[in-house]
Design a protein around this motif. Structure first.
Motif, mmCIF file in Angstrom:
data_model
loop_
_atom_site.group_PDB
_atom_site.id
_atom_site.type_symbol
_atom_site.label_atom_id
_atom_site.label_comp_id
_atom_site.label_asym_id
_atom_site.label_seq_id
_atom_site.Cartn_x
_atom_site.Cartn_y
_atom_site.Cartn_z
ATOM 1 N N TYR A 1 5.734 65.228 29.309
ATOM 2 C CA TYR A 1 5.151 64.299 28.177
ATOM 3 C C TYR A 1 3.803 63.840 28.685
ATOM 4 O O TYR A 1 2.972 63.685 27.870
ATOM 5 C CB TYR A 1 6.152 63.167 28.180
ATOM 6 C CG TYR A 1 7.372 63.268 27.186
ATOM 7 C CD1 TYR A 1 7.137 64.352 26.223
ATOM 8 C CD2 TYR A 1 8.520 62.708 27.355
ATOM 9 C CE1 TYR A 1 8.461 64.539 25.199
ATOM 10 C CE2 TYR A 1 9.638 62.724 26.508
ATOM 11 C CZ TYR A 1 9.409 63.876 25.637
ATOM 12 O OH TYR A 1 10.471 64.031 24.924
ATOM 13 N N LEU B 1 1.591 65.588 30.665
ATOM 14 C CA LEU B 1 0.778 66.392 30.553
ATOM 15 C C LEU B 1 0.465 66.868 29.035
ATOM 16 O O LEU B 1 -0.631 67.209 28.561
ATOM 17 C CB LEU B 1 1.380 67.917 31.077
ATOM 18 C CG LEU B 1 1.420 67.858 32.680
ATOM 19 C CD1 LEU B 1 2.192 69.140 33.007
ATOM 20 C CD2 LEU B 1 -0.014 67.826 33.007
ATOM 21 N N MET B 2 1.412 66.801 28.353
ATOM 22 C CA MET B 2 1.128 67.142 26.729
ATOM 23 C C MET B 2 0.220 65.783 26.136
ATOM 24 O O MET B 2 -0.504 65.992 25.320
ATOM 25 C CB MET B 2 2.431 66.936 25.891
ATOM 26 C CG MET B 2 3.249 67.962 25.922
ATOM 27 S SD MET B 2 4.587 68.444 24.934
ATOM 28 C CE MET B 2 5.822 66.740 25.283
ATOM 29 N N LEU C 1 -1.991 64.098 27.722
ATOM 30 C CA LEU C 1 -3.328 64.279 28.468
ATOM 31 C C LEU C 1 -4.028 65.554 27.570
ATOM 32 O O LEU C 1 -5.317 65.571 27.281
ATOM 33 C CB LEU C 1 -3.231 64.927 30.053
ATOM 34 C CG LEU C 1 -4.502 65.463 30.601
ATOM 35 C CD1 LEU C 1 -5.392 64.345 30.776
ATOM 36 C CD2 LEU C 1 -4.327 66.061 32.027
ATOM 37 N N ALA C 2 -3.221 66.699 27.155
ATOM 38 C CA ALA C 2 -3.932 67.636 26.332
ATOM 39 C C ALA C 2 -4.169 67.183 24.918
ATOM 40 O O ALA C 2 -5.173 67.515 24.610
ATOM 41 C CB ALA C 2 -2.716 68.829 26.387
ATOM 42 N N LEU C 3 -3.559 66.129 24.540
ATOM 43 C CA LEU C 3 -3.732 65.621 23.132
ATOM 44 C C LEU C 3 -5.149 64.997 23.167
ATOM 45 O O LEU C 3 -5.915 65.153 22.669
ATOM 46 C CB LEU C 3 -2.760 65.076 22.750
ATOM 47 C CG LEU C 3 -2.886 64.251 21.291
ATOM 48 C CD1 LEU C 3 -2.879 65.209 20.467
ATOM 49 C CD2 LEU C 3 -1.848 63.293 21.144
ATOM 50 N N LEU D 1 -7.434 65.240 25.659
ATOM 51 C CA LEU D 1 -8.748 66.098 25.823
ATOM 52 C C LEU D 1 -8.953 66.829 24.494
ATOM 53 O O LEU D 1 -10.029 66.923 24.422
ATOM 54 C CB LEU D 1 -8.339 67.138 26.937
ATOM 55 C CG LEU D 1 -8.218 66.366 28.265
ATOM 56 C CD1 LEU D 1 -7.828 67.420 29.406
ATOM 57 C CD2 LEU D 1 -9.589 65.790 28.546
ATOM 58 N N THR D 2 -7.980 67.390 23.772
ATOM 59 C CA THR D 2 -8.369 68.002 22.570
ATOM 60 C C THR D 2 -9.257 67.309 21.661
ATOM 61 O O THR D 2 -9.900 67.464 20.881
ATOM 62 C CB THR D 2 -7.022 68.603 21.870
ATOM 63 O OG1 THR D 2 -6.376 69.328 22.800
ATOM 64 C CG2 THR D 2 -7.433 69.389 20.553
ATOM 65 N N TYR D 3 -8.632 65.842 21.541
ATOM 66 C CA TYR D 3 -9.379 64.850 20.556
ATOM 67 C C TYR D 3 -10.633 64.834 21.142
ATOM 68 O O TYR D 3 -11.759 64.769 20.212
ATOM 69 C CB TYR D 3 -8.440 63.562 20.562
ATOM 70 C CG TYR D 3 -9.137 62.454 19.755
ATOM 71 C CD1 TYR D 3 -9.099 62.655 18.203
ATOM 72 C CD2 TYR D 3 -9.879 61.462 20.292
ATOM 73 C CE1 TYR D 3 -9.715 61.822 17.608
ATOM 74 C CE2 TYR D 3 -10.591 60.435 19.634
ATOM 75 C CZ TYR D 3 -10.374 60.469 18.233
ATOM 76 O OH TYR D 3 -11.069 59.622 17.335
ATOM 77 N N HIS E 1 -12.960 68.011 20.208
ATOM 78 C CA HIS E 1 -13.387 67.930 19.017
ATOM 79 C C HIS E 1 -14.382 66.928 18.528
ATOM 80 O O HIS E 1 -15.075 67.136 17.557
ATOM 81 C CB HIS E 1 -12.015 67.884 18.156
ATOM 82 C CG HIS E 1 -11.307 69.631 18.380
ATOM 83 N ND1 HIS E 1 -11.902 70.622 17.934
ATOM 84 C CD2 HIS E 1 -10.368 69.698 19.069
ATOM 85 C CE1 HIS E 1 -11.203 71.294 18.057
ATOM 86 N NE2 HIS E 1 -10.009 71.223 18.767
#
Length: 75
Positions: free
Chosen positions: A53, A55-56, A58-60, A62-64, A67
């Protein structure tokens, strides 16, 4: 002394039939193995799920951020 092959064939066939009938029945009487014990602690699973959770998330984030900075600010 000549041996009567018909008699020995009948004895062999009878032995095979009796063996084929009774051996599976004898093997079926063995008790089933005991089921595996239930796990007493799920700490390892909970830690793994918490890391996943994190890591997910963190990925969310970073993606935000990527973009957001990638889009032009022309209004």
């Amino acid at each position: 002394m000549a041996m009567d092959y018909r008699v020995s064939w009948c004895v062999f066939a009878t032995f095979v039939i009796v063996y084929a009938i009774f051996v599976p029945a004898v093997q079926g009487l063995t008790p089933a193995p005991a089921p595996a014990p239930a796990p007493t602690s799920d700490a390892g699973t909970a830690i793994d799920q918490g890391v996943a959770y994190g890591l997910m998330l963190l990925a969310l984030v970073l993606t935000y951020l990527i973009h957001t900075f990638d889009t032009p600010l022309n209004f």
